[in-house]
Design an enzyme around this catalytic site. Structure first.
Site, short mmCIF file in Angstrom:
data_model
loop_
_atom_site.label_atom_id
_atom_site.label_comp_id
_atom_site.label_asym_id
_atom_site.label_seq_id
_atom_site.Cartn_x
_atom_site.Cartn_y
_atom_site.Cartn_z
N LYS A 247 8.42 36.40 31.53
CA LYS A 247 7.78 37.50 31.84
C LYS A 247 6.14 36.79 31.99
O LYS A 247 5.69 37.42 33.13
CB LYS A 247 7.54 38.70 30.69
CG LYS A 247 8.86 39.47 30.53
CD LYS A 247 8.87 40.67 29.48
CE LYS A 247 10.17 41.36 29.48
NZ LYS A 247 10.22 42.00 28.14
N LYS B 199 14.99 45.24 37.34
CA LYS B 199 13.72 46.11 38.09
C LYS B 199 12.40 45.24 38.29
O LYS B 199 11.93 45.54 39.29
CB LYS B 199 13.05 46.98 36.76
CG LYS B 199 13.89 48.24 36.54
CD LYS B 199 13.03 48.86 35.50
CE LYS B 199 13.60 48.19 34.02
NZ LYS B 199 14.32 48.95 32.92
N LYS C 171 20.29 37.79 38.89
CA LYS C 171 20.46 39.06 38.22
C LYS C 171 19.82 40.17 38.36
O LYS C 171 18.47 40.51 38.97
CB LYS C 171 19.93 38.65 36.60
CG LYS C 171 20.15 39.90 35.52
CD LYS C 171 19.22 39.81 34.72
CE LYS C 171 18.79 40.96 34.01
NZ LYS C 171 17.95 41.67 33.20
P1 ADP Z 1 15.73 45.53 33.71
O1 ADP Z 1 16.14 43.85 33.68
O2 ADP Z 1 16.03 45.92 35.02
O3 ADP Z 1 14.36 45.49 33.26
P2 ADP Z 1 16.28 46.42 31.10
O4 ADP Z 1 15.58 45.28 30.38
O5 ADP Z 1 15.66 47.67 30.82
O6 ADP Z 1 16.70 46.32 32.58
O7 ADP Z 1 17.87 46.36 30.48
C1 ADP Z 1 18.27 47.62 29.69
C2 ADP Z 1 19.77 47.27 29.38
O8 ADP Z 1 20.69 46.94 30.55
C3 ADP Z 1 19.90 45.81 28.50
O9 ADP Z 1 20.87 46.26 27.55
C4 ADP Z 1 20.23 44.95 29.44
O10 ADP Z 1 20.84 43.97 28.80
C5 ADP Z 1 21.13 45.71 30.54
N1 ADP Z 1 21.02 45.01 31.81
C6 ADP Z 1 19.97 45.21 32.65
N2 ADP Z 1 20.01 44.57 33.91
C7 ADP Z 1 21.67 44.04 33.58
C8 ADP Z 1 22.32 43.10 34.75
N3 ADP Z 1 21.70 42.91 35.90
N4 ADP Z 1 23.46 42.84 34.07
C9 ADP Z 1 24.03 43.28 33.04
N5 ADP Z 1 23.24 44.00 31.99
C10 ADP Z 1 21.98 44.41 32.48
#
Ligand code: ADP
Ligand code: TRP
Length: 325
Positions: free
Chosen positions: A111, A194, A191
């Site tokens: 981050k 957001k 991956k």
């Molecule tokens: P982001 O990476 O978009 O900020 P979050 O951190 O809010 O997403 O993730 C919320 C949930 O969704 C977590 O359990 C995270 O591991 C899962 N997740 C987010 N992006 C992915 C992805 N590309 N593949 C699999 N799981 C994901």
């Protein structure tokens, strides 16, 4: 089994969240486990400093969870800040957390590398997450692969807390990660996240979904040439939505040539729009009823606070922290 998981309201839900996490939330809910699902708004504050945006994202995430099938009659569904005890437990865990453990946390480094200010909340993020999990005595935490380290840190902190106070006060959780969807790729092949601006949103219009699918990065193999499905981002996403028989036909078409990436993108958009069609209708309806959403969260908050307070009584007693009221 007590299941717990959360998502930050720092943007809109995307298909990585769905396949990596929410689908597993629904599975545990359907199996009749004791499920706690929440909106991690204290966590979002570590990177989002815009009150209106945070309030709005919180309501959108609430509508999203419900539209996808989280049932407040079967799961405890709440917003993190309705249980301020979690920040109290975070303090206890901070006192057993080695600084070096946080320095090794990859999400903090990632981050900061992306330009988020390295504030203490961001540094302490995994400890607050450990508090989220252990305050509800969770045994199992369904998440995507990126969260594995956070669950390991939680297990470490639970062990350290129990060791310090000589009793089994906190419960150690297991991660639940489905390998085939542990990392859902984004439209650029990294991956989906957001923070990488590479997402396919769940709650979008069919037209916007088609446009996003049109932007999926592919190589420049001409339409008539054979293509390798296993090296294609569109195909990787099709695997999530197409039935095995159709997927086989598409894979054969890739290899045969004469089938362009444009065809695959168009089919992907159709499948996504079909898959989330009903949920989108529910979402639009829910988002227009903020009072209803707030009532549901308030009810979940009451249940979550009661569970959290029971844990905190054990934690305070075990550690010698006095309460005179
Ligand atoms: P982001 O990476 O978009 O900020 P979050 O951190 O809010 O997403 O993730 C919320 C949930 O969704 C977590 O359990 C995270 O591991 C899962 N997740 C987010 N992006 C992915 C992805 N590309 N593949 C699999 N799981 C994901
Ligand atoms: N860190 C998680 C994410 O970015 C969100 C989260 C906060 C969480 N607290 C949690 C996930 C507790 C599981 C359990 O996705």
């Amino acid at each position: 089994m007590r299941i717990l998981s959360g998502i930050q309201p720092s943007g809109r839900l995307h298909i990585g969240n769905y396949f990596g996490a929410i689908r597993q939330y629904l599975k545990f809910q359907a199996e009749g486990h004791d499920c706690f699902y929440f909106i991690a708004n204290y966590h979002a504050l570590t990177s989002l400093k815009d009150a209106d945006a945070l309030r709005e994202s919180t309501m959108h995430l609430a509508a999203g969870y419900l539209a996808l099938g989280i049932d407040p009659g079967r799961s405890v569904f709440f917003v993190q800040s309705d249980v301020p005890q979690v920040t109290e437990l975070c303090w206890f865990l901070n006192t057993v957390c080695p600084v070096g453990l946080m320095e090794r946390a990859t999400s903090f480094k990632d981050k900061v590398a992306r330009g988020i200010a390295p504030n203490m909340g961001l540094f302490d993020y995994p400890v607050l997450q450990a508090a989220d999990i252990s305050i509800y005595d969770a045994n199992m935490v369904p998440v995507g692969a990126d969260q594995k380290q956070h669950i390991e840190i939680t297990r470490d902190l639970v062990a350290k807390f129990n060791q310090a106070f000589g009793v089994e006060v906190l419960v150690s959780p297991e991660p639940y990660i489905v390998q085939s969807v542990a990392v859902v790729p984004g439209i650029d092949g990294q991956k989906m996240s957001k923070s990488y601006d590479n997402v396919i949103q769940i709650f979008d219009t069919p037209k916007a979904t088609a446009k996003t699918c049109g932007r999926i990065v592919t190589d420049s193999t001409p339409l008539e040439d054979p293509k390798d499905p296993d090296k294609c981002n569109v195909f990787a996403l099709l695997k999530l939505f197409a039935e095995p028989a159709e997927l086989q036909v598409i894979a054969d078409s890739y290899r045969a040539g004469g089938y362009g990436y444009g065809h695959a993108k168009k089919r992907l958009a159709e499948l996504i729009n079909d898959h989330f069609g009903d949920a989108r209708v529910r979402y639009d309806e829910l988002i227009s009823r903020p009072d209803y959403l707030r009532d549901i969260l308030a009810e979940g908050g009451r249940k979550a606070r009661a569970a959290a307070e029971r844990t905190m009584e054990r934690v305070r007693a075990a550690s010698g922290i006095m309460r005179t009221h």
